[in-house]
Write a protein that holds these residues in place. Structure first.
Motif, PDB file in Angstrom:
ATOM      1  N   THR A  88       0.421  -1.396   0.149  1.00  0.00           N
ATOM      2  CA  THR A  88       0.229  -0.239   0.307  1.00  0.00           C
ATOM      3  C   THR A  88       0.271   1.220  -0.270  1.00  0.00           C
ATOM      4  O   THR A  88       2.179   1.328   0.509  1.00  0.00           O
ATOM      5  N   GLN A 130      -3.303   5.535  -0.126  1.00  0.00           N
ATOM      6  CA  GLN A 130      -3.768   5.110  -1.474  1.00  0.00           C
ATOM      7  C   GLN A 130      -4.260   3.764  -1.111  1.00  0.00           C
ATOM      8  O   GLN A 130      -3.419   2.717  -2.102  1.00  0.00           O
ATOM      9  N   ALA A 131      -5.630   3.142  -0.566  1.00  0.00           N
ATOM     10  CA  ALA A 131      -5.503   1.845  -0.057  1.00  0.00           C
ATOM     11  C   ALA A 131      -6.333   1.245  -1.454  1.00  0.00           C
ATOM     12  O   ALA A 131      -7.211   1.876  -2.013  1.00  0.00           O
ATOM     13  N   PRO A 132      -6.418   0.154  -1.734  1.00  0.00           N
ATOM     14  CA  PRO A 132      -7.000  -0.814  -2.550  1.00  0.00           C
ATOM     15  C   PRO A 132      -9.149  -0.399  -2.629  1.00  0.00           C
ATOM     16  O   PRO A 132      -9.803   0.113  -3.798  1.00  0.00           O
ATOM     17  N   GLU A 133      -9.553  -0.845  -0.948  1.00  0.00           N
ATOM     18  CA  GLU A 133     -10.062  -0.347  -0.985  1.00  0.00           C
ATOM     19  C   GLU A 133     -11.111   1.417  -1.391  1.00  0.00           C
ATOM     20  O   GLU A 133     -12.498   2.039  -0.941  1.00  0.00           O
ATOM     21  N   GLY A 134      -9.928   2.345  -0.995  1.00  0.00           N
ATOM     22  CA  GLY A 134      -9.901   3.488  -1.101  1.00  0.00           C
ATOM     23  C   GLY A 134      -9.033   4.760  -0.718  1.00  0.00           C
ATOM     24  O   GLY A 134      -8.192   4.201   0.264  1.00  0.00           O
ATOM     25  N   THR A 135      -9.057   6.503  -1.355  1.00  0.00           N
ATOM     26  CA  THR A 135      -7.937   6.815  -0.303  1.00  0.00           C
ATOM     27  C   THR A 135      -8.969   7.401   1.235  1.00  0.00           C
ATOM     28  O   THR A 135      -9.882   7.514   1.044  1.00  0.00           O
ATOM     29  N   SER A 154       1.377  -5.703   7.809  1.00  0.00           N
ATOM     30  CA  SER A 154       0.855  -5.080   6.496  1.00  0.00           C
ATOM     31  C   SER A 154       2.569  -4.575   5.887  1.00  0.00           C
ATOM     32  O   SER A 154       3.270  -4.715   6.593  1.00  0.00           O
TER      33      SER A 154
END
Length: 228
Positions: free
Chosen positions: A3, A25-30, A61
């Motif tokens: 991430t 900037q996460a895969p599911e949204g910022t 993580s």
């Protein structure tokens, strides 16, 4: 897959009211985080930004931490190991900001972090946004409300095209010799160019607005005043 995380912080004046900002900037949204401290330093705010970013992630993580502070990046990747071997001391005494350094080391050791230095104010969107969030954190530290969102542009005329006004490509500002020397020294301490430093200061002044500048100036004057 790592991430991408941007972390930034700073004070104005330094030391003085400071803020930190984080863009994840996460895969599911910022995800955006920010905060401030009414009395801090540039380095402490930079460290705090990285710490708050790491605290957002569970242990194990994988992330890529992008910071425009070489102080933060080099502390983690080059200096901390030696400091720990010497009991958190340098050749001149205890490690500065040891409380934050130890917390940063603890968090980083439990996560898979790739540390990357990025040049500040070079047009990288995540870094620019983290900088604006840090400015918002400074406003919060001063007890000021967030800056209002810019107004939506007016609808374009439908009957006739209106020519856009000509905008100059750049603006020259005259600075006297004494102030220029102060700018050059401050830029050197910040590890940047005088041009970039002046742009950063102007950007901060515009973010704070007249009320914020007055509050910051009052804080500085109070700190300079001799103790009763």
């Amino acid at each position: 897959m790592r991430t991408i995380v941007y972390a930034d912080g700073g004070c104005d004046p330094n030391p003085g009211p400071g803020g930190w900002g984080v863009v994840i900037q996460a895969p599911e949204g910022t995800v955006e985080l920010c905060g401030g401290d009414p009395q801090s330093t540039n380095n402490r705010m930079e460290l705090t930004a990285a710490i708050r970013a790491l605290e957002h992630f569970p242990e194990g993580s994988a992330l890529e931490m992008r910071c425009d502070s070489q102080y933060v990046v080099k502390s983690v990747t080059e200096w901390i190991r030696g400091w720990k071997a010497k009991g958190w001391r340098t050749t001149t005494g205890p490690v500065k900001n040891i409380d934050l350094m130890q917390r940063l080391d603890e968090l980083a050791a439990r996560r898979d972090v790739r540390w990357v230095w990025v040049r500040g104010h070079a047009g990288e969107a995540g870094n620019e946004r983290a900088d604006r969030l840090a400015a918002q954190g400074r406003r919060e530290a001063l007890g000021l409300p967030p800056r209002p969102a810019p107004a939506a542009p007016a609808a374009a005329p439908t009957l006739a095209a209106v020519p856009a006004p000509e905008v100059p490509r750049g603006t020259s500002l005259a600075i006297d010799g004494a102030l220029g020397l102060r700018v050059a020294r401050a830029a050197k301490q910040a590890g940047t160019t005088p041009q970039a430093y002046v742009e950063d200061v102007l950007r901060l002044a515009l973010d704070l607005g007249p009320d914020g500048l007055s509050a910051a100036r009052a804080t500085l004057e109070a700190r300079k005043a001799p103790a009763a």
